[in-house]
Design an enzyme around this catalytic site. Structure first.
Site, short mmCIF file in Angstrom:
data_model
loop_
_atom_site.label_atom_id
_atom_site.label_comp_id
_atom_site.label_asym_id
_atom_site.label_seq_id
_atom_site.Cartn_x
_atom_site.Cartn_y
_atom_site.Cartn_z
N LYS A 13 0.76 -1.25 0.05
CA LYS A 13 -0.05 0.11 -0.04
C LYS A 13 0.84 1.13 -0.06
O LYS A 13 0.58 2.19 -0.87
CB LYS A 13 -0.92 0.02 1.36
CG LYS A 13 -1.84 -1.09 1.37
CD LYS A 13 -2.73 -0.96 2.62
CE LYS A 13 -2.13 -1.04 3.94
NZ LYS A 13 -1.17 -2.23 4.31
N ARG A 88 -9.56 1.25 8.55
CA ARG A 88 -9.12 -0.07 9.08
C ARG A 88 -10.40 -1.02 9.81
O ARG A 88 -10.10 -2.21 10.20
CB ARG A 88 -7.82 -0.07 9.79
CG ARG A 88 -6.82 -0.73 9.31
CD ARG A 88 -5.67 -0.35 10.16
NE ARG A 88 -4.43 -1.19 10.08
CZ ARG A 88 -3.52 -0.65 9.31
NH1 ARG A 88 -3.25 0.36 8.77
NH2 ARG A 88 -2.53 -1.50 9.45
N ARG A 127 12.18 -5.51 4.86
CA ARG A 127 11.84 -3.97 4.75
C ARG A 127 12.69 -3.16 5.59
O ARG A 127 13.01 -3.33 6.53
CB ARG A 127 10.28 -3.91 5.13
CG ARG A 127 9.89 -2.43 4.90
CD ARG A 127 8.50 -1.92 4.87
NE ARG A 127 7.79 -2.56 6.03
CZ ARG A 127 6.57 -2.26 6.41
NH1 ARG A 127 5.88 -1.70 5.34
NH2 ARG A 127 5.94 -2.63 7.56
N ARG A 160 11.30 -1.52 10.91
CA ARG A 160 10.24 -1.02 12.03
C ARG A 160 10.07 -2.25 13.08
O ARG A 160 10.09 -3.25 12.93
CB ARG A 160 8.84 -1.13 11.47
CG ARG A 160 8.73 0.25 10.68
CD ARG A 160 7.44 0.45 9.80
NE ARG A 160 6.03 -0.36 10.32
CZ ARG A 160 5.02 -0.41 9.68
NH1 ARG A 160 5.10 0.26 8.44
NH2 ARG A 160 4.06 -1.09 9.98
N ARG A 171 -0.31 -8.77 13.45
CA ARG A 171 -0.88 -7.47 12.55
C ARG A 171 -1.75 -8.37 11.49
O ARG A 171 -2.90 -7.76 11.03
CB ARG A 171 0.13 -6.99 11.99
CG ARG A 171 0.62 -5.92 13.00
CD ARG A 171 2.12 -5.26 12.34
NE ARG A 171 2.11 -4.64 11.19
CZ ARG A 171 3.15 -4.42 10.48
NH1 ARG A 171 4.45 -5.01 10.73
NH2 ARG A 171 3.18 -4.07 9.12
P1 AP5 Z 1 4.84 -1.55 1.72
O1 AP5 Z 1 4.37 -0.74 0.49
O2 AP5 Z 1 5.65 -1.04 2.88
O3 AP5 Z 1 3.61 -2.23 2.40
P2 AP5 Z 1 2.32 -1.88 3.16
O4 AP5 Z 1 1.05 -2.36 2.64
O5 AP5 Z 1 2.42 -0.18 3.21
O6 AP5 Z 1 2.68 -2.44 4.43
P3 AP5 Z 1 2.57 -1.61 6.17
O7 AP5 Z 1 3.29 -2.89 6.86
O8 AP5 Z 1 3.28 -0.30 6.34
O9 AP5 Z 1 1.07 -1.73 6.28
P4 AP5 Z 1 0.47 -1.85 7.66
O10 AP5 Z 1 -1.07 -1.64 7.13
O11 AP5 Z 1 0.56 -3.08 8.60
O12 AP5 Z 1 1.04 -0.83 8.52
P5 AP5 Z 1 0.78 0.68 8.88
O13 AP5 Z 1 2.04 1.65 8.88
O14 AP5 Z 1 -0.37 1.06 8.12
O15 AP5 Z 1 5.61 -2.74 1.35
C1 AP5 Z 1 6.23 -3.89 2.23
C2 AP5 Z 1 7.51 -4.26 1.62
O16 AP5 Z 1 7.64 -4.91 0.44
C3 AP5 Z 1 8.57 -3.02 1.46
O17 AP5 Z 1 9.89 -3.67 1.76
C4 AP5 Z 1 8.38 -2.73 -0.02
O18 AP5 Z 1 9.59 -2.40 -0.60
C5 AP5 Z 1 8.31 -4.22 -0.62
N1 AP5 Z 1 7.48 -4.21 -1.82
C6 AP5 Z 1 6.36 -3.59 -2.02
N2 AP5 Z 1 5.65 -3.90 -3.25
C7 AP5 Z 1 6.51 -4.85 -3.80
C8 AP5 Z 1 6.22 -5.72 -4.91
N3 AP5 Z 1 5.42 -5.50 -5.80
N4 AP5 Z 1 7.15 -6.64 -5.00
C9 AP5 Z 1 8.39 -6.88 -3.99
N5 AP5 Z 1 8.36 -6.38 -2.86
C10 AP5 Z 1 7.39 -5.35 -2.77
O19 AP5 Z 1 0.21 0.44 10.46
C11 AP5 Z 1 1.13 0.14 11.51
C12 AP5 Z 1 0.33 0.17 13.02
O20 AP5 Z 1 -0.12 1.37 13.07
C13 AP5 Z 1 -0.82 -0.86 12.77
O21 AP5 Z 1 -0.35 -2.14 13.48
C14 AP5 Z 1 -1.74 -0.11 14.02
O22 AP5 Z 1 -1.18 -0.50 15.23
C15 AP5 Z 1 -1.47 1.35 13.80
N6 AP5 Z 1 -2.65 1.83 12.86
C16 AP5 Z 1 -2.40 2.36 11.23
N7 AP5 Z 1 -3.49 2.79 10.86
C17 AP5 Z 1 -4.51 2.52 11.69
C18 AP5 Z 1 -5.84 2.56 11.83
N8 AP5 Z 1 -6.37 3.06 10.78
N9 AP5 Z 1 -6.48 1.96 12.68
C19 AP5 Z 1 -5.91 1.77 13.90
N10 AP5 Z 1 -4.64 1.69 13.92
C20 AP5 Z 1 -3.91 1.92 13.00
#
Ligand code: AP5
Length: 216
Positions: A13, A88, A127, A160, A171
């Protein structure tokens, strides 16, 4: 244009939102990035959310909704935004609809990026993200030009703490319990486009662009 990206942790994402944001000239708003920035600053929001992020749990809706509501009211969102990681929960999705409705706006498109569980674990294990601008890298799929430094801003790259195997498992579990129901929520209103996220980053970006222009 008001866009939502849905998908499991590690589905890409953040990577795709960064590309769309540059192409369309609209801000990329990532709830996780906003929480991590607050934690880096050590402010009140950061203190309140740290224990949830550390454990891989969702931050309570009232904190998250208030933060996003404030962010999307900013002047740079006048022509739209791309949301990554929000909504979410169903409560968050309904709150977003209400806030936009008050402004005479709607969510235009929701893109669901599909990736298998094995691939997610591989991606999150490799990552690194930029401490300054949050750009994600992968040690094999998308390494930085200079080791340990961000291509975009030169910031320091780090892993991270919630990318540890145990927290990643939590997660993913939380995603299926709390966030997966949003797929049906947006499908029912005809806004959802699903795309296969297990291909090259550029190929996915092209399909995503087609889906956003209504061709996908
Ligand atoms: P990346 O693009 O970083 O993936 P992502 O989907 O953004 O993954 P996240 O782990 O950031 O999502 P998340 O939803 O768990 O975390 P968030 O920060 O929102 O890609 C991942 C890796 O793969 C990278 O190394 C990239 O280079 C690689 N890659 C990408 N595309 C690729 C491809 N096509 N092929 C190969 N490799 C590829 O949330 C973190 C925490 O915050 C949550 O656990 C929660 O505690 C809190 N939080 C956030 N939002 C909320 C909410 N709305 N409500 C409540 N709590 C929340």
């Amino acid at each position: 244009m008001h866009i939502v990206l849905l998908g499991t942790p590690g589905s890409g994402k953040g990577t795709q939102a960064g590309i769309i944001s540059q192409r369309l000239g609209i801000p990329h708003i990532a709830s996780g990035d906003l929480f991590r920035q607050a934690m880096e600053r050590g402010d009140e929001l950061g203190e309140r959310v740290k224990s949830y992020l550390d454990k891989g749990l969702l931050v309570p809706d009232e904190i998250t909704i208030g933060m996003i509501q404030e962010r999307i009211a900013a002047a740079d969102c006048i022509n739209g935004f791309i949301l990554d990681g929000f909504p979410r929960t169903l409560e968050q999705a309904k709150a977003l609809d209400r806030v936009l409705e008050e402004r005479g706006q709607v969510i235009d498109r929701v893109i669901y990026i599909k990736v298998s569980a094995e691939e997610l674990v591989r991606r999150l294990g490799g990552r690194f993200i930029c401490r300054s601008c949050q750009t994600p890298y992968h040690q094999i799929a998308s390494p930085p030009r200079v080791e340990g430094r961000c291509d975009r801003c030169g910031g320091e790259l780090y892993q991270r703490p919630d990318d540890s195997p145990e927290t990643v498992r939590k997660r993913i579990e939380v995603y299926f319990a709390e966030t997966a129901p949003l797929i049906d929520y947006y499908k029912e209103v005809g806004k959802l486009a699903g795309i296969d996220g297990e291909r090259g980053i550029e190929e996915i970006a092209e399909e995503l662009a087609s889906a956003l222009s209504g061709k996908g």
